[in-house]
Design an enzyme around this catalytic site. Structure first.
Site, short mmCIF file in Angstrom:
data_model
loop_
_atom_site.label_atom_id
_atom_site.label_comp_id
_atom_site.label_asym_id
_atom_site.label_seq_id
_atom_site.Cartn_x
_atom_site.Cartn_y
_atom_site.Cartn_z
N SER A 33 48.32 16.45 66.43
CA SER A 33 48.57 16.36 64.98
C SER A 33 47.38 16.98 64.26
O SER A 33 46.86 18.02 64.67
CB SER A 33 48.80 14.89 64.60
OG SER A 33 49.00 14.79 63.22
N SER A 34 46.92 16.30 63.23
CA SER A 34 45.78 16.80 62.45
C SER A 34 45.21 15.65 61.64
O SER A 34 45.96 14.77 61.19
CB SER A 34 46.26 17.90 61.49
OG SER A 34 45.26 18.14 60.50
N TYR B 137 52.27 21.49 55.64
CA TYR B 137 51.77 21.42 57.03
C TYR B 137 51.52 19.96 57.42
O TYR B 137 51.94 19.52 58.50
CB TYR B 137 50.48 22.23 57.12
CG TYR B 137 49.64 22.00 58.34
CD1 TYR B 137 49.97 22.57 59.56
CD2 TYR B 137 48.48 21.20 58.28
CE1 TYR B 137 49.18 22.36 60.69
CE2 TYR B 137 47.69 20.99 59.39
CZ TYR B 137 48.04 21.58 60.60
OH TYR B 137 47.26 21.38 61.72
N LYS C 143 52.99 17.48 60.37
CA LYS C 143 52.15 16.78 61.35
C LYS C 143 52.40 15.27 61.29
O LYS C 143 52.32 14.58 62.31
CB LYS C 143 50.66 17.10 61.10
CG LYS C 143 50.29 18.54 61.47
CD LYS C 143 50.52 18.79 62.95
CE LYS C 143 49.90 20.07 63.45
NZ LYS C 143 50.19 20.32 64.87
P1 NDP Z 1 45.42 28.68 67.16
O1 NDP Z 1 45.91 29.16 65.84
O2 NDP Z 1 44.08 29.10 67.64
O3 NDP Z 1 46.49 29.04 68.28
C1 NDP Z 1 47.82 28.71 68.06
C2 NDP Z 1 48.52 28.70 69.39
O4 NDP Z 1 49.88 28.29 69.17
C3 NDP Z 1 48.58 30.06 70.03
O5 NDP Z 1 48.60 29.90 71.42
C4 NDP Z 1 49.90 30.61 69.54
O6 NDP Z 1 50.48 31.57 70.42
C5 NDP Z 1 50.74 29.35 69.52
N1 NDP Z 1 51.80 29.42 68.51
C6 NDP Z 1 51.66 29.52 67.17
N2 NDP Z 1 52.86 29.59 66.59
C7 NDP Z 1 53.77 29.52 67.59
C8 NDP Z 1 55.18 29.57 67.64
N3 NDP Z 1 55.92 29.69 66.54
N4 NDP Z 1 55.77 29.50 68.84
C9 NDP Z 1 55.05 29.37 69.97
N5 NDP Z 1 53.72 29.34 69.99
C10 NDP Z 1 53.08 29.41 68.81
O7 NDP Z 1 45.56 27.08 67.14
P2 NDP Z 1 44.44 25.95 67.03
O8 NDP Z 1 43.73 25.85 68.32
O9 NDP Z 1 43.68 26.10 65.77
O10 NDP Z 1 45.37 24.65 66.83
C11 NDP Z 1 46.04 24.04 67.89
C12 NDP Z 1 46.73 22.79 67.34
O11 NDP Z 1 45.77 21.94 66.73
C13 NDP Z 1 47.77 23.10 66.26
O12 NDP Z 1 48.86 22.23 66.39
C14 NDP Z 1 47.02 22.82 64.97
O13 NDP Z 1 47.88 22.45 63.92
C15 NDP Z 1 46.14 21.66 65.40
N6 NDP Z 1 44.94 21.52 64.59
C16 NDP Z 1 44.00 22.50 64.57
C17 NDP Z 1 42.85 22.36 63.80
C18 NDP Z 1 41.78 23.41 63.76
O14 NDP Z 1 40.86 23.27 62.93
N7 NDP Z 1 41.81 24.42 64.60
C19 NDP Z 1 42.66 21.15 62.97
C20 NDP Z 1 43.70 20.19 63.08
C21 NDP Z 1 44.79 20.36 63.87
P3 NDP Z 1 50.14 33.16 70.27
O15 NDP Z 1 48.74 33.34 70.74
O16 NDP Z 1 51.13 33.85 71.13
O17 NDP Z 1 50.30 33.49 68.81
#
Ligand code: NDP
Length: 255
Positions: free
Chosen positions: A148-149, A162, A166
């Site tokens: 989640s977040s 968003y 979540k």
């Molecule tokens: P990134 O943006 O770095 O990476 C996203 C990943 O999800 C990639 O592997 C991407 O694949 C995949 N992805 C995105 N959209 C789709 C889709 N429609 N179908 C399939 N795969 C998809 O993510 P983060 O590491 O930042 O975040 C990971 C999780 O943590 C998320 O759920 C995010 O909401 C949550 N989160 C992140 C925070 C942060 O600060 N980073 C804070 C709070 C929560 P591809 O490489 O092929 O595009």
């Protein structure tokens, strides 16, 4: 001896960021990991080859979540990859990590119904149907971990849509935890705060410094900070935790 020897894991969105770090950590503990991605095949292959260089086992699986037939496509690739490597399609750990955010700088007044639907399709609907579909494959004593977040508890008007999506994924943990307890499957939520996922914004020191102030520890999270929490939940040591919301925000939610 790894804590996840002979286990299999699916990590959605494992080509980059938190998902990649999670795939790496699970594999270090001995799991065979399905590295799911949407479009960035090169990044997914990089995750797989880093795991293999460390002596672990992994394979890539492509499926764009939010598109028609997404979960079916995901499980076709997942089951094929598992079968080739283990002889069956059992999955022990499912990490619903893939997610999309509202475009930066978009005021809540300007979010379109299409953008809203997309966020829910990727962040809430796909994880629900992944869990539903995985019930055929999940081993007794298995694990579901939903990412989640902190924004479900920390107001940020730019991310209201968003954060709503979540909030929905957290409900998967609450209700499926009760539903699957008879099979000793635990279902939990991990909520990261601002976490360095390797994107451009983390290359600007002034912005990173501002973001760091939100955490009680005055730094932004690293992807492995979250991956370690997920790995603990995946382990046998976390067998008594289910339906929980785990704050992995470095104290951001303390206010
Ligand atoms: P990134 O943006 O770095 O990476 C996203 C990943 O999800 C990639 O592997 C991407 O694949 C995949 N992805 C995105 N959209 C789709 C889709 N429609 N179908 C399939 N795969 C998809 O993510 P983060 O590491 O930042 O975040 C990971 C999780 O943590 C998320 O759920 C995010 O909401 C949550 N989160 C992140 C925070 C942060 O600060 N980073 C804070 C709070 C929560 P591809 O490489 O092929 O595009």
């Amino acid at each position: 001896m790894g804590r996840l020897n002979n286990k299999t894991a699916l990590v959605t969105g494992a080509s980059r960021g938190i998902g990649r770090a999670t795939a790496m950590r699970l594999s270090e503990e001995g799991a065979l990991v399905a590295v799911h991605y949407a479009t960035n095949e090169a990044a997914a292959r990089e995750t797989v080859s880093s795991i293999e260089k460390n002596g672990g086992r992994a394979f890539p699986v492509r499926a764009e979540l939010g598109a028609s037939g997404d979960v079916h496509e995901l499980f076709l690739g997942l089951e094929q990859g598992l079968k080739e490597r283990t002889g069956d399609t059992t999955i022990d750990v499912v990490v619903n990590n893939a997610g999309e955010t509202t475009p930066a700088g978009l005021a809540p007044e300007d979010v379109t119904p299409e953008q809203f639907d997309r966020l829910f399709a990727v962040n809430a609907k796909a994880p629900y149907f992944i869990v539903q579909r995985a019930l055929n494959n999940l081993s007794d004593g298995g694990r579901v971990i939903n990412i989640s977040s902190g924004l479900t508890r920390f107001a940020n008007p730019e991310q209201v849509a968003y954060s709503m999506s979540k909030g929905a994924i957290e409900q998967i943990s609450l209700h499926f935890a009760r539903h699957l307890a008879s099979r000793r499957i635990t279902v939990n939520t991990v909520a990261p705060g601002i976490t360095n996922n390797g994107s451009e914004i983390f290359e600007t020191p002034e912005i990173v410094e501002q973001m760091a102030q939100l955490s009680a520890f005055k730094r932004v999270g690293e992807a492995v900070d979250v991956a370690d929490v997920v790995t603990f939940l995946a382990s046998d040591e976390a067998r008594w935790i289910t339906g929980a919301f785990i704050d992995a925000s470095g104290g951001t939610l303390l206010g």
